[in-house]
Design a protein around this motif. Structure first.
Motif, PDB file in Angstrom:
ATOM      1  N   ALA A  40       0.907  -1.232  -0.022  1.00  0.00           N
ATOM      2  CA  ALA A  40       0.057   0.041   0.130  1.00  0.00           C
ATOM      3  C   ALA A  40       0.854   1.292  -0.138  1.00  0.00           C
ATOM      4  O   ALA A  40       1.957   1.244   0.538  1.00  0.00           O
ATOM      5  N   VAL A  41       0.613   2.216  -0.736  1.00  0.00           N
ATOM      6  CA  VAL A  41       1.501   3.455  -0.911  1.00  0.00           C
ATOM      7  C   VAL A  41       0.312   4.872  -0.736  1.00  0.00           C
ATOM      8  O   VAL A  41      -0.913   4.637  -1.125  1.00  0.00           O
ATOM      9  N   SER A  42       1.167   5.835  -0.063  1.00  0.00           N
ATOM     10  CA  SER A  42       0.348   7.027   0.077  1.00  0.00           C
ATOM     11  C   SER A  42       0.511   8.130  -0.872  1.00  0.00           C
ATOM     12  O   SER A  42       1.928   8.104  -1.072  1.00  0.00           O
ATOM     13  N   SER A  50       4.424  -2.854   3.131  1.00  0.00           N
ATOM     14  CA  SER A  50       4.352  -3.871   2.305  1.00  0.00           C
ATOM     15  C   SER A  50       4.570  -5.041   3.481  1.00  0.00           C
ATOM     16  O   SER A  50       5.112  -5.135   4.415  1.00  0.00           O
ATOM     17  N   LEU A  51       4.129  -6.236   2.736  1.00  0.00           N
ATOM     18  CA  LEU A  51       4.160  -7.544   3.736  1.00  0.00           C
ATOM     19  C   LEU A  51       4.359  -8.674   2.635  1.00  0.00           C
ATOM     20  O   LEU A  51       3.447  -8.759   1.640  1.00  0.00           O
ATOM     21  N   VAL A  52       5.089  -9.803   2.982  1.00  0.00           N
ATOM     22  CA  VAL A  52       5.226 -11.028   1.972  1.00  0.00           C
ATOM     23  C   VAL A  52       4.748 -12.018   2.524  1.00  0.00           C
ATOM     24  O   VAL A  52       5.223 -12.417   3.932  1.00  0.00           O
ATOM     25  N   LEU A  53       3.609 -12.907   1.936  1.00  0.00           N
ATOM     26  CA  LEU A  53       3.079 -13.942   2.719  1.00  0.00           C
ATOM     27  C   LEU A  53       3.165 -15.072   1.472  1.00  0.00           C
ATOM     28  O   LEU A  53       3.268 -14.820   0.657  1.00  0.00           O
ATOM     29  N   PRO A  54       2.889 -16.247   2.148  1.00  0.00           N
ATOM     30  CA  PRO A  54       2.681 -17.488   1.104  1.00  0.00           C
ATOM     31  C   PRO A  54       1.626 -17.846   0.714  1.00  0.00           C
ATOM     32  O   PRO A  54       1.571 -18.492  -0.309  1.00  0.00           O
ATOM     33  N   SER A  62      -6.530  -9.439   6.118  1.00  0.00           N
ATOM     34  CA  SER A  62      -6.841  -8.991   7.641  1.00  0.00           C
ATOM     35  C   SER A  62      -5.650  -8.561   8.386  1.00  0.00           C
ATOM     36  O   SER A  62      -5.377  -7.606   9.108  1.00  0.00           O
ATOM     37  N   MET A  63      -4.510  -9.386   8.142  1.00  0.00           N
ATOM     38  CA  MET A  63      -3.232  -9.243   8.788  1.00  0.00           C
ATOM     39  C   MET A  63      -2.668  -8.176   8.422  1.00  0.00           C
ATOM     40  O   MET A  63      -1.966  -7.370   8.934  1.00  0.00           O
ATOM     41  N   PHE A  64      -2.517  -7.952   6.925  1.00  0.00           N
ATOM     42  CA  PHE A  64      -2.013  -6.815   6.237  1.00  0.00           C
ATOM     43  C   PHE A  64      -2.784  -5.459   6.716  1.00  0.00           C
ATOM     44  O   PHE A  64      -1.974  -4.450   6.942  1.00  0.00           O
ATOM     45  N   LEU A  65      -3.846  -5.467   6.776  1.00  0.00           N
ATOM     46  CA  LEU A  65      -4.685  -4.169   7.304  1.00  0.00           C
ATOM     47  C   LEU A  65      -4.500  -3.854   8.649  1.00  0.00           C
ATOM     48  O   LEU A  65      -4.099  -2.524   8.997  1.00  0.00           O
ATOM     49  N   THR A  66      -4.007  -4.817   9.636  1.00  0.00           N
ATOM     50  CA  THR A  66      -4.022  -4.852  10.844  1.00  0.00           C
ATOM     51  C   THR A  66      -2.457  -4.085  11.008  1.00  0.00           C
ATOM     52  O   THR A  66      -2.072  -3.172  11.857  1.00  0.00           O
ATOM     53  N   MET A  67      -1.456  -4.520  10.287  1.00  0.00           N
ATOM     54  CA  MET A  67      -0.088  -4.162  10.317  1.00  0.00           C
ATOM     55  C   MET A  67      -0.069  -2.685   9.753  1.00  0.00           C
ATOM     56  O   MET A  67       0.726  -1.607  10.303  1.00  0.00           O
ATOM     57  N   VAL A  68      -0.834  -2.237   8.746  1.00  0.00           N
ATOM     58  CA  VAL A  68      -0.976  -0.769   8.244  1.00  0.00           C
ATOM     59  C   VAL A  68      -1.445   0.034   9.215  1.00  0.00           C
ATOM     60  O   VAL A  68      -1.115   1.217   9.556  1.00  0.00           O
ATOM     61  N   SER A  69      -2.492  -0.387  10.200  1.00  0.00           N
ATOM     62  CA  SER A  69      -3.115   0.464  11.042  1.00  0.00           C
ATOM     63  C   SER A  69      -2.130   0.785  12.096  1.00  0.00           C
ATOM     64  O   SER A  69      -2.349   1.611  12.860  1.00  0.00           O
ATOM     65  N   GLU A  70      -1.522  -0.566  12.576  1.00  0.00           N
ATOM     66  CA  GLU A  70      -0.428  -0.243  13.640  1.00  0.00           C
ATOM     67  C   GLU A  70       0.713   0.757  13.219  1.00  0.00           C
ATOM     68  O   GLU A  70       1.168   1.370  14.160  1.00  0.00           O
ATOM     69  N   VAL A  94     -11.580  -5.377   9.573  1.00  0.00           N
ATOM     70  CA  VAL A  94     -11.040  -4.205   9.291  1.00  0.00           C
ATOM     71  C   VAL A  94     -10.744  -3.399  10.599  1.00  0.00           C
ATOM     72  O   VAL A  94     -11.523  -3.207  11.484  1.00  0.00           O
ATOM     73  N   PRO A  95      -9.378  -2.878  10.793  1.00  0.00           N
ATOM     74  CA  PRO A  95      -9.159  -2.277  12.186  1.00  0.00           C
ATOM     75  C   PRO A  95      -9.777  -0.950  12.281  1.00  0.00           C
ATOM     76  O   PRO A  95     -10.211  -0.339  11.404  1.00  0.00           O
TER      77      PRO A  95
END
Length: 96
Positions: A40-42, A50-54, A62-70, A94-95
């Protein structure tokens, strides 16, 4: 922020091979999906998360949205996404 996922890995192509006359060899294509990159870019300040997952599904979204919100806990983030199934799933967390 604008968000999307990308799938990265190996897409093998069948190649020519030797075979006796009149024999058509069966050669399978190698298709490996190694990983998925969420990003995600602003456009306002150029910050990218960014997040890399298998794999990619509602849980990993949901994990990615949580990471961005943190990472942006003091900001109000509007996330622009496409209509992928895991973006609009009822189980998407959604956080606040």
């Amino acid at each position: 922020m604008f968000q999307d996922e990308g799938r990265f890995g190996l897409l093998g192509k069948p190649r020519r091979c030797w075979a006796p006359a009149g024999v058509r060899p069966c050669v399978g294509a190698r298709l490996l999906r190694k990983f998925y990159a969420f990003a995600a870019v602003s456009p306002h300040d150029g910050v990218m998360d960014s997040l890399v997952l298998p794999w990619v599904n509602t849980e990993t979204m949901s994990m990615f949205l949580t990471m961005v919100s943190e990472r942006h806990e003091d900001e109000f983030v509007i996330m622009v996404m496409d209509q992928a199934g895991w973006h609009v799933a009822s189980g998407l967390e959604v956080p606040h």
